[in-house]
Design a protein around this motif. Structure first.
Motif, PDB file in Angstrom:
ATOM      1  N   ARG A   1       0.886  -1.167   0.024  1.00 44.92           N
ATOM      2  CA  ARG A   1      -0.074  -0.094  -0.039  1.00 44.92           C
ATOM      3  C   ARG A   1       0.830   1.251   0.018  1.00 44.92           C
ATOM      4  O   ARG A   1       0.504   2.253  -0.586  1.00 44.92           O
ATOM      5  CB  ARG A   1      -0.889  -0.027   1.218  1.00 44.92           C
ATOM      6  CG  ARG A   1      -1.963  -1.079   0.977  1.00 44.92           C
ATOM      7  CD  ARG A   1      -2.899  -0.881   2.097  1.00 44.92           C
ATOM      8  NE  ARG A   1      -2.514  -1.164   3.471  1.00 44.92           N
ATOM      9  CZ  ARG A   1      -2.571  -2.545   4.124  1.00 44.92           C
ATOM     10  NH1 ARG A   1      -2.907  -3.519   3.528  1.00 44.92           N
ATOM     11  NH2 ARG A   1      -2.029  -2.670   5.075  1.00 44.92           N
ATOM     12  N   GLN A   2       1.944   1.281   0.690  1.00 45.48           N
ATOM     13  CA  GLN A   2       2.772   2.156   0.711  1.00 45.48           C
ATOM     14  C   GLN A   2       3.568   2.599  -0.612  1.00 45.48           C
ATOM     15  O   GLN A   2       3.651   3.619  -0.955  1.00 45.48           O
ATOM     16  CB  GLN A   2       4.143   2.102   1.761  1.00 45.48           C
ATOM     17  CG  GLN A   2       5.186   3.229   1.762  1.00 45.48           C
ATOM     18  CD  GLN A   2       6.196   2.741   2.558  1.00 45.48           C
ATOM     19  OE1 GLN A   2       6.561   1.789   3.025  1.00 45.48           O
ATOM     20  NE2 GLN A   2       6.701   3.931   3.271  1.00 45.48           N
ATOM     21  N   ALA A   3       3.807   1.420  -1.374  1.00 43.09           N
ATOM     22  CA  ALA A   3       4.239   1.449  -2.651  1.00 43.09           C
ATOM     23  C   ALA A   3       3.104   2.138  -3.667  1.00 43.09           C
ATOM     24  O   ALA A   3       3.784   3.268  -4.458  1.00 43.09           O
ATOM     25  CB  ALA A   3       4.587   0.266  -3.140  1.00 43.09           C
ATOM     26  N   ALA A   4       2.004   2.165  -3.537  1.00 43.44           N
ATOM     27  CA  ALA A   4       1.034   2.715  -4.435  1.00 43.44           C
ATOM     28  C   ALA A   4       0.777   4.184  -3.969  1.00 43.44           C
ATOM     29  O   ALA A   4       0.638   4.931  -4.945  1.00 43.44           O
ATOM     30  CB  ALA A   4      -0.301   1.969  -4.028  1.00 43.44           C
ATOM     31  N   ARG A   5       1.079   4.376  -2.936  1.00 37.93           N
ATOM     32  CA  ARG A   5       0.897   5.812  -2.478  1.00 37.93           C
ATOM     33  C   ARG A   5       2.174   6.464  -2.838  1.00 37.93           C
ATOM     34  O   ARG A   5       2.002   7.808  -3.402  1.00 37.93           O
ATOM     35  CB  ARG A   5       0.849   6.054  -0.972  1.00 37.93           C
ATOM     36  CG  ARG A   5      -0.520   5.388  -0.362  1.00 37.93           C
ATOM     37  CD  ARG A   5      -0.858   5.877   1.175  1.00 37.93           C
ATOM     38  NE  ARG A   5       0.087   5.230   1.920  1.00 37.93           N
ATOM     39  CZ  ARG A   5      -0.208   4.192   2.410  1.00 37.93           C
ATOM     40  NH1 ARG A   5      -1.289   3.443   2.297  1.00 37.93           N
ATOM     41  NH2 ARG A   5       0.884   3.520   3.287  1.00 37.93           N
TER      42      ARG A   5
ATOM     43  N   ALA B   1      13.977  -5.791  -6.068  1.00 40.67           N
ATOM     44  CA  ALA B   1      13.346  -5.845  -7.283  1.00 40.67           C
ATOM     45  C   ALA B   1      11.768  -5.712  -7.196  1.00 40.67           C
ATOM     46  O   ALA B   1      11.265  -4.993  -8.230  1.00 40.67           O
ATOM     47  CB  ALA B   1      13.967  -6.879  -8.018  1.00 40.67           C
ATOM     48  N   LEU B   2      11.145  -6.513  -6.253  1.00 43.99           N
ATOM     49  CA  LEU B   2       9.859  -6.226  -6.376  1.00 43.99           C
ATOM     50  C   LEU B   2       9.185  -4.746  -6.111  1.00 43.99           C
ATOM     51  O   LEU B   2       8.318  -4.251  -6.508  1.00 43.99           O
ATOM     52  CB  LEU B   2       9.211  -7.214  -5.269  1.00 43.99           C
ATOM     53  CG  LEU B   2       7.704  -7.238  -5.450  1.00 43.99           C
ATOM     54  CD1 LEU B   2       6.946  -7.298  -6.538  1.00 43.99           C
ATOM     55  CD2 LEU B   2       7.250  -8.485  -4.613  1.00 43.99           C
ATOM     56  N   ARG B   3      10.059  -4.396  -4.998  1.00 42.53           N
ATOM     57  CA  ARG B   3       9.508  -2.827  -4.743  1.00 42.53           C
ATOM     58  C   ARG B   3       9.665  -1.933  -6.016  1.00 42.53           C
ATOM     59  O   ARG B   3       8.852  -1.168  -6.016  1.00 42.53           O
ATOM     60  CB  ARG B   3      10.335  -2.325  -3.541  1.00 42.53           C
ATOM     61  CG  ARG B   3      10.213  -2.813  -2.145  1.00 42.53           C
ATOM     62  CD  ARG B   3      10.976  -1.974  -1.138  1.00 42.53           C
ATOM     63  NE  ARG B   3      10.605  -2.425   0.155  1.00 42.53           N
ATOM     64  CZ  ARG B   3      10.868  -1.456   1.244  1.00 42.53           C
ATOM     65  NH1 ARG B   3      11.183  -0.296   1.065  1.00 42.53           N
ATOM     66  NH2 ARG B   3      10.492  -1.848   2.506  1.00 42.53           N
ATOM     67  N   LEU B   4      10.837  -2.090  -6.793  1.00 43.17           N
ATOM     68  CA  LEU B   4      10.801  -1.204  -7.993  1.00 43.17           C
ATOM     69  C   LEU B   4       9.981  -1.649  -8.840  1.00 43.17           C
ATOM     70  O   LEU B   4       9.447  -0.606  -9.506  1.00 43.17           O
ATOM     71  CB  LEU B   4      12.395  -1.535  -8.355  1.00 43.17           C
ATOM     72  CG  LEU B   4      12.958  -0.591  -9.670  1.00 43.17           C
ATOM     73  CD1 LEU B   4      12.707   0.962  -9.128  1.00 43.17           C
ATOM     74  CD2 LEU B   4      14.137  -0.980 -10.057  1.00 43.17           C
TER      75      LEU B   4
ATOM     76  N   GLY C   1       3.169   1.242 -10.854  1.00 40.63           N
ATOM     77  CA  GLY C   1       2.026   2.324 -10.373  1.00 40.63           C
ATOM     78  C   GLY C   1       2.265   3.489 -11.181  1.00 40.63           C
ATOM     79  O   GLY C   1       1.204   3.968 -11.710  1.00 40.63           O
ATOM     80  N   MET C   2       3.434   4.018 -11.375  1.00 44.50           N
ATOM     81  CA  MET C   2       3.514   5.151 -12.183  1.00 44.50           C
ATOM     82  C   MET C   2       3.015   5.007 -13.611  1.00 44.50           C
ATOM     83  O   MET C   2       2.474   5.916 -14.108  1.00 44.50           O
ATOM     84  CB  MET C   2       4.971   5.519 -12.224  1.00 44.50           C
ATOM     85  CG  MET C   2       5.506   6.343 -10.677  1.00 44.50           C
ATOM     86  SD  MET C   2       7.211   6.944 -10.819  1.00 44.50           S
ATOM     87  CE  MET C   2       8.276   5.502 -10.945  1.00 44.50           C
ATOM     88  N   ASP C   3       3.392   3.760 -14.187  1.00 40.89           N
ATOM     89  CA  ASP C   3       2.972   3.499 -15.594  1.00 40.89           C
ATOM     90  C   ASP C   3       1.343   3.630 -15.547  1.00 40.89           C
ATOM     91  O   ASP C   3       0.710   4.100 -16.614  1.00 40.89           O
ATOM     92  CB  ASP C   3       3.560   2.090 -15.807  1.00 40.89           C
ATOM     93  CG  ASP C   3       3.212   1.613 -17.427  1.00 40.89           C
ATOM     94  OD1 ASP C   3       3.598   2.657 -18.323  1.00 40.89           O
ATOM     95  OD2 ASP C   3       2.288   0.784 -17.330  1.00 40.89           O
ATOM     96  N   GLN C   4       0.691   2.865 -14.537  1.00 37.72           N
ATOM     97  CA  GLN C   4      -0.599   2.978 -14.472  1.00 37.72           C
ATOM     98  C   GLN C   4      -1.346   4.342 -14.559  1.00 37.72           C
ATOM     99  O   GLN C   4      -2.007   4.895 -15.235  1.00 37.72           O
ATOM    100  CB  GLN C   4      -1.332   2.356 -13.477  1.00 37.72           C
ATOM    101  CG  GLN C   4      -1.153   0.484 -13.630  1.00 37.72           C
ATOM    102  CD  GLN C   4      -2.178   0.134 -15.082  1.00 37.72           C
ATOM    103  OE1 GLN C   4      -3.126   0.582 -14.958  1.00 37.72           O
ATOM    104  NE2 GLN C   4      -1.476  -0.402 -15.852  1.00 37.72           N
TER     105      GLN C   4
END
Length: 256
Positions: free
Chosen positions: A23-27, A73-76, A82-85
């Motif tokens: 969830r933090q990654a999405a934010r 790698a998964l975090r990246l 997310g940014m692509d979407q």
């Protein structure tokens, strides 16, 4: 149990990046896109380049803070997905040909990896779309931010045509979710509708004029286009969420 009410399998990627971090990654991806979008549309090229460099450093630090190469790698992969979407949805909604800062940032993040990290990144990037349950908490948080941003864009414009067009874009995004995510998609649609209604109630948004018309058009379109069983499930789930919020806040409920 009917198909729309099925339960997703456990997220296999949660062992590497837990639900809270997803969830933090999405934010973080949402905030990064907002910053790079402003840099692209409102700043000179030199300012944009400097801002992209700062973002690159911040995102790289967050990704590499994980323990182990697979988790990094998964975090990246989550950040870039997310940014692509965000870039895709915003380009479709506003007819953008390019977002220079976003392209520069994504390119910098990709080219700064060594071969081992790049291979791991590509594997996880592909895994995100390979199964609905993969990084589901990230997907839910990401879509929530996208949906609310599109809705807010539709209600702040003074142009009726633009408001209805953006509401239509959001409706298309929500309908696509039910096809792309056959198990959990309807829940994300219900979540979006509930959150919109709660914002209307709590902040007095879309209570009149073009904003109200666009919001009502969104709800009507979904009620019309969703299959009957799925529509009833979505509307019931959203209504329960709004009622629960209303009871917790002791305010009058008003369903659009």
């Amino acid at each position: 149990m009917t198909a729309p009410e099925s339960v997703l399998p456990a997220d296999p990627l949660a062992a590497l990046v837990d639900a809270a971090t997803q969830r933090q990654a999405a934010r973080i991806a949402q905030e990064a896109f907002a910053r790079v979008f402003r840099l692209s549309v409102a700043e000179a090229e030199s300012v944009r380049h400097k801002g992209v460099q700062e973002l690159h450093s911040e995102l790289s630090q967050w990704a590499t803070a994980a323990e182990g190469g697979e988790a990094r790698a998964l975090r990246l992969a989550l950040l870039l997905t997310g940014m692509d979407q965000w870039g895709l949805v915003w380009s479709q909604a506003f007819g953008l040909v390019a977002i220079p800062g976003l392209s520069e940032l994504v390119g910098a993040l990709r080219t700064s990896q060594d071969e081992t990290l790049e291979a791991r990144f590509l594997r996880h990037f592909e895994a995100l779309n390979a199964a609905e349950e993969n990084a589901i908490d990230f997907k839910v948080e990401l879509r929530r931010g996208l949906h609310l941003a599109l809705w807010h864009s539709s209600i702040v414009t003074e142009s009726r045509d633009e408001a209805l067009r953006l509401a239509g874009q959001l409706g298309s995004q929500l309908l696509a979710l039910t096809r792309d995510m056959p198990v959990a998609g309807w829940r994300l649609v219900a979540d979006a509708l509930a959150f919109i209604q709660i914002r209307c109630l709590s902040d007095g948004l879309a209570s009149e004029g073009v904003a109200q018309e666009a919001t009502q058009a969104l709800f009507a379109a979904l009620a019309r286009e969703l299959p009957a069983a799925q529509r009833d499930l979505v509307m019931a789930h959203a209504a329960r969420a709004v009622i629960a919020w209303q009871q917790a806040n002791r305010g009058p409920a008003q369903i659009h």
